[in-house]
Design a protein around this motif. Sequence first.
Motif, PDB file in Angstrom:
ATOM      1  N   VAL B  14      -4.426  58.571 -36.201  1.00 60.81           N
ATOM      2  CA  VAL B  14      -4.459  59.127 -37.471  1.00 60.81           C
ATOM      3  C   VAL B  14      -3.308  58.728 -38.248  1.00 60.81           C
ATOM      4  CG1 VAL B  14      -5.720  61.146 -36.592  1.00 60.81           C
ATOM      5  CG2 VAL B  14      -3.369  61.059 -36.415  1.00 60.81           C
ATOM      6  N   ARG B  42       0.577  52.102 -43.841  1.00 61.13           N
ATOM      7  CA  ARG B  42      -0.732  53.030 -44.154  1.00 61.13           C
ATOM      8  C   ARG B  42      -1.396  52.126 -45.055  1.00 61.13           C
ATOM      9  NH1 ARG B  42       0.524  57.764 -42.428  1.00 61.13           N
ATOM     10  NH2 ARG B  42      -0.868  59.008 -43.494  1.00 61.13           N
ATOM     11  N   GLY B  44      -4.681  51.457 -47.353  1.00 68.60           N
ATOM     12  CA  GLY B  44      -5.742  52.191 -48.336  1.00 68.60           C
ATOM     13  C   GLY B  44      -5.339  53.532 -48.872  1.00 68.60           C
ATOM     14  N   PRO B  45      -6.362  54.325 -49.303  1.00 72.43           N
ATOM     15  CA  PRO B  45      -8.017  53.964 -49.059  1.00 72.43           C
ATOM     16  C   PRO B  45      -8.255  53.049 -50.280  1.00 72.43           C
ATOM     17  CG  PRO B  45      -7.382  56.351 -49.481  1.00 72.43           C
ATOM     18  CD  PRO B  45      -6.136  55.641 -49.833  1.00 72.43           C
ATOM     19  N   ALA B  46      -9.109  52.080 -49.582  1.00 75.43           N
ATOM     20  CA  ALA B  46      -9.286  50.997 -50.380  1.00 75.43           C
ATOM     21  C   ALA B  46     -10.905  50.411 -50.143  1.00 75.43           C
ATOM     22  CB  ALA B  46      -8.622  49.788 -49.876  1.00 75.43           C
ATOM     23  N   ASN B  47     -11.526  50.044 -50.861  1.00 71.45           N
ATOM     24  CA  ASN B  47     -12.888  49.623 -50.414  1.00 71.45           C
ATOM     25  C   ASN B  47     -13.098  48.478 -49.787  1.00 71.45           C
ATOM     26  OD1 ASN B  47     -14.494  51.491 -52.245  1.00 71.45           O
ATOM     27  ND2 ASN B  47     -13.820  50.517 -54.055  1.00 71.45           N
ATOM     28  N   MET B  52     -15.366  52.518 -47.985  1.00 72.60           N
ATOM     29  CA  MET B  52     -14.310  52.802 -47.946  1.00 72.60           C
ATOM     30  C   MET B  52     -13.413  53.199 -46.815  1.00 72.60           C
ATOM     31  SD  MET B  52     -12.353  55.551 -50.731  1.00 72.60           S
ATOM     32  CE  MET B  52     -13.610  55.414 -51.981  1.00 72.60           C
ATOM     33  N   SER B  53     -12.348  52.554 -46.698  1.00 77.54           N
ATOM     34  CA  SER B  53     -11.390  52.671 -45.481  1.00 77.54           C
ATOM     35  C   SER B  53     -10.063  53.364 -45.933  1.00 77.54           C
ATOM     36  CB  SER B  53     -11.315  51.513 -45.025  1.00 77.54           C
ATOM     37  OG  SER B  53     -10.247  51.519 -43.749  1.00 77.54           O
ATOM     38  N   PHE B  54      -9.469  54.146 -45.027  1.00 78.84           N
ATOM     39  CA  PHE B  54      -8.055  54.614 -44.973  1.00 78.84           C
ATOM     40  C   PHE B  54      -7.866  54.477 -43.449  1.00 78.84           C
ATOM     41  CE2 PHE B  54      -5.140  58.570 -45.959  1.00 78.84           C
ATOM     42  CZ  PHE B  54      -4.351  57.730 -45.771  1.00 78.84           C
ATOM     43  N   PHE B  56      -4.845  52.262 -40.585  1.00 76.10           N
ATOM     44  CA  PHE B  56      -3.270  51.993 -40.281  1.00 76.10           C
ATOM     45  C   PHE B  56      -3.159  50.836 -39.700  1.00 76.10           C
ATOM     46  CE2 PHE B  56      -4.750  56.364 -40.328  1.00 76.10           C
ATOM     47  CZ  PHE B  56      -4.100  56.770 -41.517  1.00 76.10           C
ATOM     48  N   ARG B 214     -15.242  48.716 -41.412  1.00 74.73           N
ATOM     49  CA  ARG B 214     -14.657  48.949 -42.432  1.00 74.73           C
ATOM     50  C   ARG B 214     -12.995  49.033 -42.071  1.00 74.73           C
ATOM     51  NH1 ARG B 214     -17.128  54.861 -42.601  1.00 74.73           N
ATOM     52  NH2 ARG B 214     -15.665  56.109 -41.833  1.00 74.73           N
ATOM     53  N   ASP B 215     -12.577  49.601 -40.968  1.00 77.09           N
ATOM     54  CA  ASP B 215     -11.336  49.600 -40.996  1.00 77.09           C
ATOM     55  C   ASP B 215     -10.603  48.238 -40.505  1.00 77.09           C
ATOM     56  OD1 ASP B 215     -11.282  52.353 -41.484  1.00 77.09           O
ATOM     57  OD2 ASP B 215     -11.625  53.088 -39.566  1.00 77.09           O
TER      58      ASP B 215
END
Lengths: 768, 272
Positions: B14, B42, B44-47, B52-54, B56, B214-215
Amino acid sequence: MNRRHFLKMSTATAVAMAASTAGLPGGKGLFRAARAGTLPIAPQGSMGARETTSVCEMCFWRCPIVGKVRDGKLIKIEGNSRSPVNGRRVCARGNSGVQLLYDPDRIKYPMKRVGARGEGKWARISWDEALDEIAHNMDKVRKKYGPHALAFFDHGASAEHLRKIFINLGTENYTSEPAFFQCVGPAALAYLETVGYITTGTRQYNDMANARAMLLVGSHIGENIHVSHVREFIAGLQNGAKLVVVDPRFSTAAGKADIHLAIRPGTDTALMLAWINYVITHNLYDKRFVANHCQGFDALKKEVSGYSMEWAARICDLRIEDMKAAIELLAKASPQVNIHPGRHSTWYGRGDVGRHQSYAILTALFGAIGVPGGIYFPSPVPLGHVECVAEKSEKVAPIEPEVSLREDSAYPFSSNFGTVTADIIKAINTGKPYPIRLLGINGVNVIQTIPDPYETMKALKSLDFIFCEEIMAGETAIWSDIILPDAVYLERYDGVYAYDGLTPYVTVRQPVVEPLFEARSPYWIAKNLAKRLDIPGFTCPDERAFIAKELEGVDYSLSQLNKEGGLMTLPADPYRKPDKLKLDTASGKVNLQVEDFEDEDLDPIPKFEPTPAPPKGYARLIYGRSPVHTFSRTMNNLWLHNEIPENKLWLNDRVARQLGIKDNEEVVLENQDGKRSNPVRVLVTPGIRPDAVYMAHGFGSKSPLLSRAHGKGAADGFMMTRNEEDPFMGATSKRTNFVRIIRGGKPLAIPDLCPVPDEIPRYTIKSA
Amino acid sequence: MKQYGMIINLDRCVGCHACAVACRAEWQVPTREGYRRNWVHRLGPANTSHGMSFTFYPGLCNHCDSPACVPVCPADTVEMTFRDPESGKTKTMEVAATWKDPFNGTVQIDQSRCLGCGACRDACPYGARYVNTEVANEDIGGEGIADKCTFCMPRVEKGLAPACVQTCITDARIFGVVNDPKSEVAAYIRKGARRLESAAVRIGPNVYYFGKPRDLELLDRTSTPQEMPEAADRRRMLASLMQPAMRRMQTAGLLGLAGAMAVQGLAAEEDE
């Protein structure tokens, strides 16, 4: 070669030889490792340091910990391996307690203001002088204006003893916690009235680890870090639970979601009511549970019948397919479905209680009460009664004020929880219904917490006397006349900590090191102040005496507890079989319709009332937590500051493109009343709606006594000059402020990329 | 040879930064700019192409199969005998001030012999090393001391988990033996945990990342090095300047490295 050269060489050689025999890596190498006398040795790690068990206070979650001490110095904090909730784990803040203890900016001695109030000039004084002066002023104000002219704002473990002083001086203004009126109040009241207990107070009794589906509305677990809570959330996901996140922002939790609904801010209740209607009309609810354990179903059914998915899609700016998929996914998992009750709920003023009521209602419709995966019941821990700390003394004859700030409040449900914080500020500024002239503050930054901060500062300026008991001199402390140096949690005993969740335990906070400088424990401070004010009842010689009394309730002693690793576990009783489920409400059932609300002419079943949308050219300011910080308390911590020194302004990428703002560019915010923020760097992201901007709370400190945190980042609190009060208990809204961007001194209008439906009025800015 | 490695499960992570802080606490890593053994970026968040991904980037030394940092170390080599605690086998190698352990695959530094020249720091494509200039082996003309993650070998040898693994609040970090098929680490690699490698950077990092497509896409896009760094000229020059002095002293017998440096200083004064 002269003698000096020879000595230099032979010394170096001798060191090299010594090193080789000291077991350094290298074995039989020709060239030995060399060290000069002044060199550091490789760090040895924390292994083998002496361990003392205790309890963390870097946030209010209070994880069991061990402090590791070597040569009298705390070197590391780890979780207590006996703890069923965190084991050896602690979060970034828990790890960084070391740097709170050794922060060079700590308040080291009692201090007296010498400059103008708020100017930040201080003189060191003795404890006797400090306590004499506080007692003198409390007595003087009480005699001149009556007992209610004293007020106390507090938060956290330190505050309990000092609160007793205020109670015993006869004021009604002693339980005035921003933690309630500026945070959990609406959620707590909604659950208390609907299911009969506060499901979301200091603890949160929601069983995410056993859920098959979860719904978070605005809750940003993962940025909001409470170790066991996050662990349960992740355990649920790893066990295959589906996750729906409703949030205008793509939060950490949204990043783990199956469905993220980027809702228009302020319309959550519209979505909830449409979902409740959908669940009822599509027979997705637990009929047996509703028949046996709920009252008010027919009224609910009727009340929500007008809220269609089509309507909600327009209001909430969501796609109807996504809304349907989400509620179907949640319904499929029932009753093992976790509708998270939320915590911080002072969002929009009107409608905040109703929003959380709607979570409780959906929980009940899914039969998710007292079952694994739903909300569960606390398992009470029978601690012993402590007589040696003062309760309200018989000696204090109650003086009823003609108009009570607490009992005669405009809010029918506030008095059980305390005096409305914003009402205290108003009373200070207006003298009505009676003057409040002295303020005690412990563990809370009232300036960054209670809106409007400019009104709060005005109030602080006008008081006869302010004192605080603090560890770090934040914004509140710099306004005080006397600052008392509080002992850090690592330096003191406190009470016994009982956890009544899924894995109950009892543990004790105890000192890991001796207090530094002239810091004193909260009990010592209260006891010595009580003596001066002739308040009886602080009869325990120290904290250990009342810890012993509390532990008697579970047939334990402190030494026994310490022999067993500082923590004992107890059996849990969280779930109920259907025939054993009886709620602590008047009917013993879930109140889908709350009569107590109806009795006060408030909506017994939630209705959707729109909160005004941003004026043209502005975006709504929303805020949340930084995962490495607690409120505005930890920004000066060496290690935490090093991880995240300042907050960033989340700005939608399309908006940024239209305004020509680049990622990481520095801007200033200006709110609807013309108040400007500190400069803040922009995070350009698609992960925030175009009609909102976001930043983590607690940064941008105005206290020059916090050398690292001062002026770093922007403070959301200083943008909150407009608030609406919740009509149930007077909680103040914090998401009702709008901002535009100032770049190079010029305002930039936020482009209007989210058309607002006619049902939602726009806020209009008063022309200057 | 056994190879220690680590899995970081981004589905569990997280981004709480507990790992980075626990490491700093355990090893007393100073807080100056860039000083860290363990970090969280950290992202994103980015496409991404998967939505979308947020996420680490929790990073640390990769203890690579072919570490770029080891061969560039200009420190004089010493003969070092390594012992495998499990089999009792020993192996003797010539190593500079940094090496790859022949029995557990970790990359280690002998900080008492580090010159602080920064060649290793510059050579690492992952930025896993820093040079602490608050300290130095002055007796050997050092200007700082290189530092990085050791995979907490002093803790592991005592049967403890690395500090970052122990404190991880969601158990997102798994430490173990990469090449033991029975290990949890190996199981994750079979499930698709991946290294941060690119066409130009293939040195076998042993920290693996597991997570949603996505991550992993965002992590890869932002954090995988795309080229091997060149050690800065200054470092190389420094390294080449050091070498002759060392060789000179090797021939001088048993004085040791410290002695070599002392004599080098002496030689400089005599030249005046």
